[in-house]
Design a protein around this motif. Sequence first.
Motif, PDB file in Angstrom:
ATOM      1  N   THR A 155       0.832  -1.203   0.000  1.00  0.00           N
ATOM      2  CA  THR A 155       0.000   0.000   0.000  1.00  0.00           C
ATOM      3  C   THR A 155       0.866   1.251   0.000  1.00  0.00           C
ATOM      4  OG1 THR A 155      -0.180  -0.101   2.434  1.00  0.00           O
ATOM      5  CG2 THR A 155      -1.947  -1.133   1.149  1.00  0.00           C
ATOM      6  N   VAL A 169      -2.506   1.027  -4.372  1.00  0.00           N
ATOM      7  CA  VAL A 169      -2.006  -0.320  -4.086  1.00  0.00           C
ATOM      8  C   VAL A 169      -1.201  -0.787  -5.292  1.00  0.00           C
ATOM      9  CG1 VAL A 169      -2.620  -2.720  -3.618  1.00  0.00           C
ATOM     10  CG2 VAL A 169      -3.938  -0.869  -2.563  1.00  0.00           C
ATOM     11  N   PRO A 190      -5.146   3.591   2.093  1.00  0.00           N
ATOM     12  CA  PRO A 190      -5.008   2.136   2.188  1.00  0.00           C
ATOM     13  C   PRO A 190      -3.896   1.778   3.167  1.00  0.00           C
ATOM     14  CG  PRO A 190      -4.001   2.934   0.160  1.00  0.00           C
ATOM     15  CD  PRO A 190      -4.693   4.116   0.789  1.00  0.00           C
ATOM     16  N   ILE A 193      -2.860  -4.802   4.643  1.00  0.00           N
ATOM     17  CA  ILE A 193      -3.200  -5.567   3.445  1.00  0.00           C
ATOM     18  C   ILE A 193      -2.952  -7.052   3.734  1.00  0.00           C
ATOM     19  CG2 ILE A 193      -0.881  -5.313   2.457  1.00  0.00           C
ATOM     20  CD1 ILE A 193      -2.281  -5.002  -0.311  1.00  0.00           C
ATOM     21  N   ILE A 204      -7.968  -4.993   2.079  1.00  0.00           N
ATOM     22  CA  ILE A 204      -7.261  -3.731   2.288  1.00  0.00           C
ATOM     23  C   ILE A 204      -7.998  -2.922   3.345  1.00  0.00           C
ATOM     24  CG2 ILE A 204      -6.460  -1.574   1.226  1.00  0.00           C
ATOM     25  CD1 ILE A 204      -6.617  -3.109  -1.496  1.00  0.00           C
TER      26      ILE A 204
END
Length: 318
Positions: A155, A169, A190, A193, A204
């Motif tokens: 991210t 991402v 974000p 993950i 995410i």
Amino acid sequence: MERMLKRLSVSFFLAAFIVVFSAGLLVAQPAPTGPRHSLSEICDNCTWEKVATCGGFLEGPSFDKAGQLFMVSCIAGDILKVEKDKCVSITKTAGPGGSKFHKDGRLFITDRSAGIVSIDTKTGTKTTVVDSFDNKPFKGTNDLIFDANGGLYFTDPAGSNALKRDGRVFYLPPGPGAKPQLMYSGIAYPNGIALSPDGQKLYIGEFLMNRIITVPIVNPKNKLESPGVFANLEGIIGPDGLAVDKEGNVYTAHMGSGDIAIFDPMGFKYGALRLPEGAGPFATNLTFHNGYLYVTEAIKGEVWRIKLKKAGLPLYGD
């Protein structure tokens, strides 16, 4: 004719009544609900144990193949190794965040200034893996996960927020000389993950929308899969680190609440494991190891663990 009109009127009235009555029944029915879960499915006594007090803004707990715990101190820049109940710095980087071990033993970290960096944990030697996309530096990388082939998803959220949704991402294919691929953009910070057990979708943590989203991986088998909302969290701030168990349940460190929120593979909630009284509220990241879930907390700089009934999904570096 008059009799016919009366019959039509009665028929119309009955039809209208049935429609209205049926609509009323539909409205009155409760909304469909998912399975009823409880935390007793996750742990028996759900008791926390303190592992270490390290200080600093802790994130990115990761175990090497020998069972040694490493993590990072985001603000101080230390890459830390836990020895008994203390933390020892093995090297420093400008702004470390997440960490994951590669199968070859190197520790990969995201660094908000340097991109993706690999570290030899025996010598402390650092190597920049990738620091830019399209000839421009990353905005500020945050967290990462390897797929089964050694490809790396990470991210890049820095500067994004709920009103400026330009977090990204990326995917870095395995192999020397690989170039990062932009997978997704338009995300409000974000953060954590993780991969599903079948390796076909990513989870995410959309930190500044206080939710977890799902997106297809690079080249998924199911071409019809599309991005969607997996789970919405309650309260303030949002999901930080993510982890997945073998059954596909998703765990997230809910930063600011002092909780680990847990969801089944369909996004229905088991509940939240609250850190013990006296612990700080900033649960930042988490990982599984030998039947325990390990959690870093940033305000007090502590590491906690809790015994679970669920086994963690094996990671590439295991």
